[in-house]
Design an enzyme around this catalytic site. Structure first.
Site, PDB file in Angstrom:
ATOM      1  CD1 TRP A   1       2.224  -2.768  -0.635  1.00 17.72           C
ATOM      2  CD2 TRP A   1       0.323  -3.769  -0.032  1.00 17.72           C
ATOM      3  NE1 TRP A   1       1.692  -3.344  -1.755  1.00 17.72           N
ATOM      4  CE2 TRP A   1       0.517  -3.963  -1.417  1.00 17.72           C
ATOM      5  CE3 TRP A   1      -0.813  -4.310   0.574  1.00 17.72           C
ATOM      6  CZ2 TRP A   1      -0.371  -4.682  -2.208  1.00 17.72           C
ATOM      7  CZ3 TRP A   1      -1.708  -5.029  -0.213  1.00 17.72           C
ATOM      8  CH2 TRP A   1      -1.481  -5.206  -1.583  1.00 17.72           C
ATOM      9  CB  THR A   2       6.752  -2.913   1.568  1.00 22.56           C
ATOM     10  OG1 THR A   2       6.102  -1.887   0.810  1.00 22.56           O
ATOM     11  CG2 THR A   2       8.009  -3.354   0.849  1.00 22.56           C
TER      12      THR A   2
ATOM     13  CG  ASP B   1       0.041  -3.041   8.957  1.00 22.93           C
ATOM     14  OD1 ASP B   1      -0.691  -3.812   8.314  1.00 22.93           O
ATOM     15  OD2 ASP B   1       0.140  -1.835   8.711  1.00 22.93           O
TER      16      ASP B   1
ATOM     17  CB  THR C   1     -12.286   1.950   7.274  1.00 21.62           C
ATOM     18  OG1 THR C   1     -11.767   2.914   8.213  1.00 21.62           O
ATOM     19  CG2 THR C   1     -12.843   0.772   8.049  1.00 21.62           C
ATOM     20  CE1 TYR C   2      -5.458   2.655   5.264  1.00 19.43           C
ATOM     21  CE2 TYR C   2      -6.606   3.817   7.022  1.00 19.43           C
ATOM     22  CZ  TYR C   2      -5.544   3.042   6.591  1.00 19.43           C
ATOM     23  OH  TYR C   2      -4.581   2.633   7.489  1.00 19.43           O
ATOM     24  CG  ASP C   3      -5.567   2.575   0.541  1.00 19.43           C
ATOM     25  OD1 ASP C   3      -5.776   3.735   0.145  1.00 19.43           O
ATOM     26  OD2 ASP C   3      -4.521   2.233   1.113  1.00 19.43           O
TER      27      ASP C   3
ATOM     28  CD1 TRP D   1      -1.069   6.290   5.045  1.00 15.74           C
ATOM     29  CD2 TRP D   1      -0.195   5.048   6.689  1.00 15.74           C
ATOM     30  NE1 TRP D   1       0.171   5.908   4.642  1.00 15.74           N
ATOM     31  CE2 TRP D   1       0.736   5.141   5.628  1.00 15.74           C
ATOM     32  CE3 TRP D   1       0.148   4.318   7.824  1.00 15.74           C
ATOM     33  CZ2 TRP D   1       1.984   4.522   5.676  1.00 15.74           C
ATOM     34  CZ3 TRP D   1       1.378   3.709   7.871  1.00 15.74           C
ATOM     35  CH2 TRP D   1       2.279   3.809   6.795  1.00 15.74           C
TER      36      TRP D   1
END
Length: 600
Positions: free
Chosen positions: A333-334, A372, A441-443, A580
């Protein structure tokens, strides 16, 4: 979201679908035109025309697409979807049409189907006498409770203007049952055998609509049982920053028993800067000196040894567990902002990654690379506009540089909404260069929507009241498979944490909130090892647990829900699962054990 889809390469075609032959007596008609076609998708437009003698002040257009054809981005109308049934309504400025006047709206679509059952303001689009339209296609069946000899199928309901009477369940194209509900258990099957199912709806006039998308299910048992132990990927993420406040080290994989239950580790993260792979945290990665009590083998690092830190601890772990494979994951993400520059020169990016991963100091530690990128041709923390082909080109170059002897994988979006992030990049075309995808498949839902509604952050399936269509694991997997990604190249993602709200009075999902619930490291998020005691689960929805305690509401996976998700993943023929991340688990590895036991 409107995305540019290789506009310069599109060839317009004059393909007008024969839905509109305006009748003189009609007040309003609608005509569909396919304006562009690029094989896997198309551009379409509808023209709404007032053919009457008086003005109209608004219009509502409805049509069906066959399974596999969907609307993505759209403009000049408000389009909503229920299954394969679409409804378009005028905007504030184009609803009023004088006699003889017309307006046009458009969209980008995926698939190759054409619209059917068109109605405008309740009447046939060609101005003829309205007839009873057949029902829409039901949702893609979801398999569960798979045994050696049976499988339970469930699906979302079809829609029909006069009501759905029942559903035909087809196996291999042959009808095997007719049911009135939206589920069916097929028994008498053969162990270790793959079956394909579709569902067709029938309305009260006995008209049948289009079939659902197919689902492939393999029964357990038999000679190979859908995968002998060890066939499935069981991957966990190890974060380099976890060695600080979380005090989670490679040794914890051993003491928790987790090391015996995994096949792969993704080490997160390496950075992507100026279009190149770079070190993420040199101190944690290879500089920190480990004392004997924190070292995997109980031996302390010396001041003059050439490699220390996590990399050396991972080397020691591989000596103890030689079957474990380790990939270095870049981005996240970052640190995904650098991928835009990488896409501009993918060959240079691939070379930089290879030289870093294969650095002689730690080349023996890593078995490949994981990319990623959050997200190609879409927005995450930053936005990328490299185009839908950029991701495929990038991973092709990485595969060519790393060769067949290394693993090359990617963590990707699970946004299956129409025109969402899965539609923004060529994940189908890129799959040929990758060993697998880690589908995140989360968040899906969380307290960034501070007032709610409360919803599970990792729903396996859709459910009544879900805040966003397409935000669930089943839809994400189905969309990726429809784009040509083999099922065994897809890993189901599990979060070892929960997301939560505060100021909640309603126990069931869908409640309002006042903000993010407090968390140990960040508001709105907490590890499973904490939540299992501080806010125990009080229910389940869409295959995920939720908990209401005091004014807080959390959703997270438990050993029980993980077992169900693993059974679903096996039934879908997926390549395994990933999670994760390790430090969210209990000291005895409850969740890692559930993943391992569930996959077998």
């Amino acid at each position: 979201m409107i995305s540019a889809v290789l506009t310069a390469l599109l060839l317009p075609i004059a393909a007008v679908v024969g839905l509109a032959a305006p009748a003189q007596a009609a007040t309003v008609t609608a005509t569909f035109t396919k304006t562009q076609d690029w094989g896997t998708g198309f551009g379409g437009s509808w023209t709404v025309r007032n053919t009457g003698t008086t003005a109209i002040t608004g219009w509502t257009l409805e049509w069906d697409f066959p399974a596999g054809t969907t609307v993505g981005s759209f403009w000049d109308a408000a389009i909503t979807r229920s299954g394969d049934h679409y409804t378009a309504r005028n905007l504030s400025w184009n609803g009023s049409l004088a006699p003889g006047a017309s307006t046009t709206f458009g969209f980008n679509g995926t698939g190759s189907g054409s619209p059917s059952n068109c109605r405008i303001n309740g009447a046939a689009c060609d101005g003829s006498t309205p007839t009873d339209a057949p029902p829409s296609a039901p949702g893609t069946p979801v398999a569960g409770d798979v045994t050696n000899t049976s499988v339970r199928l469930s699906w979302t309901a079809a829609t029909d203007d006069r009501g759905v009477k029942n559903y035909d369940v087809l196996r291999g194209g042959t009808r095997i049952a007719t049911v009135t509900g939206t589920s069916y258990t097929n028994t008498g099957l053969t162990a270790g055998t793959t079956y394909s199912y579709t569902v067709v709806a029938r309305d009260t006039a006995d008209q049948t609509g289009p079939a659902s998308a197919p689902v492939s299910v393999r029964t357990t048992g038999g000679d190979d049982g859908g995968g002998t132990p060890g066939d499935y990927v069981k991957l966990g993420y190890f974060t380099n920053w976890g060695v600080y406040g979380r005090n989670y080290h490679v040794k914890n994989l051993v003491t928790s028993g987790t090391a015996e239950k995994i096949t792969h580790i993704n080490y997160a993260f390496g950075n992507v800067q100026n279009g190149r792979c770079t070190i993420g945290d040199s101190y944690a990665d290879y500089e920190r000196a480990y004392t004997a009590d924190l070292s995997v083998d109980g031996v302390a690092d010396t001041w003059d040894q050439p490699l220390r830190g996590n990399f050396n601890q991972l080397r020691k772990l591989k000596e103890m567990y030689p079957d474990i494979k380790i990939l270095w994951s870049f981005g996240g993400w970052t640190w995904s902002g650098g991928f835009t520059q990488a896409a501009a020169n993918p060959e240079a990016f691939a070379e930089s990654c290879y030289q870093l991963v294969e650095d002689p100091r730690w080349a023996d530690v890593f078995d490949g690379i994981d990319l990623d990128w959050e997200y190609p041709n879409a927005c995450g923390l930053t936005c990328d506009t490299s185009g839908p082909a950029a991701f495929r080109t990038l991973v092709q170059e990485v595969r060519e540089r790393f060769g067949a002897g290394n693993l090359v994988t990617a963590a990707i979006t699970a946004d299956a909404s129409d025109g969402g992030k899965i539609d923004a990049a060529d994940y189908g075309g890129a799959a040929q260069y990758l060993d697998w995808y880690n589908v995140m498949t989360y968040d899906y839902f969380g307290a960034w929507a501070a007032q709610g509604p409360t919803a599970p952050h990792s729903p396996l399936t859709s459910y009544s009241g879900i805040p966003q269509a397409g935000f669930n694991s089943a839809d994400a997997i189905a969309k990726l498979r429809a784009k040509g990604v083999p099922a065994d190249k897809l890993l189901l993602g599990i979060g070892f944490y929960g997301r939560g709200w505060t100021g909640v009075t309603q126990s069931a999902p869908g409640g309002t909130a006042t903000g993010a619930a407090p968390g140990t490291y960040e508001a709105g998020i907490e590890d499973y090892k904490v939540l299992k005691n501080s806010c125990p689960a009080t229910g389940t929805v869409a295959g995920t647990a939720y908990a209401h305690c005091g004014t807080q509401w959390w959703s997270y996976d438990t050993p029980s829900t993980i077992a169900s998700k693993m059974a679903w993943a096996k039934a879908q023929g997926l390549g395994g699962a990933f999670y994760w991340e390790f430090s969210g688990d209990t000291a005895n590895g409850e969740l890692a054990t559930a993943v391992s036991n569930g996959l077998g």
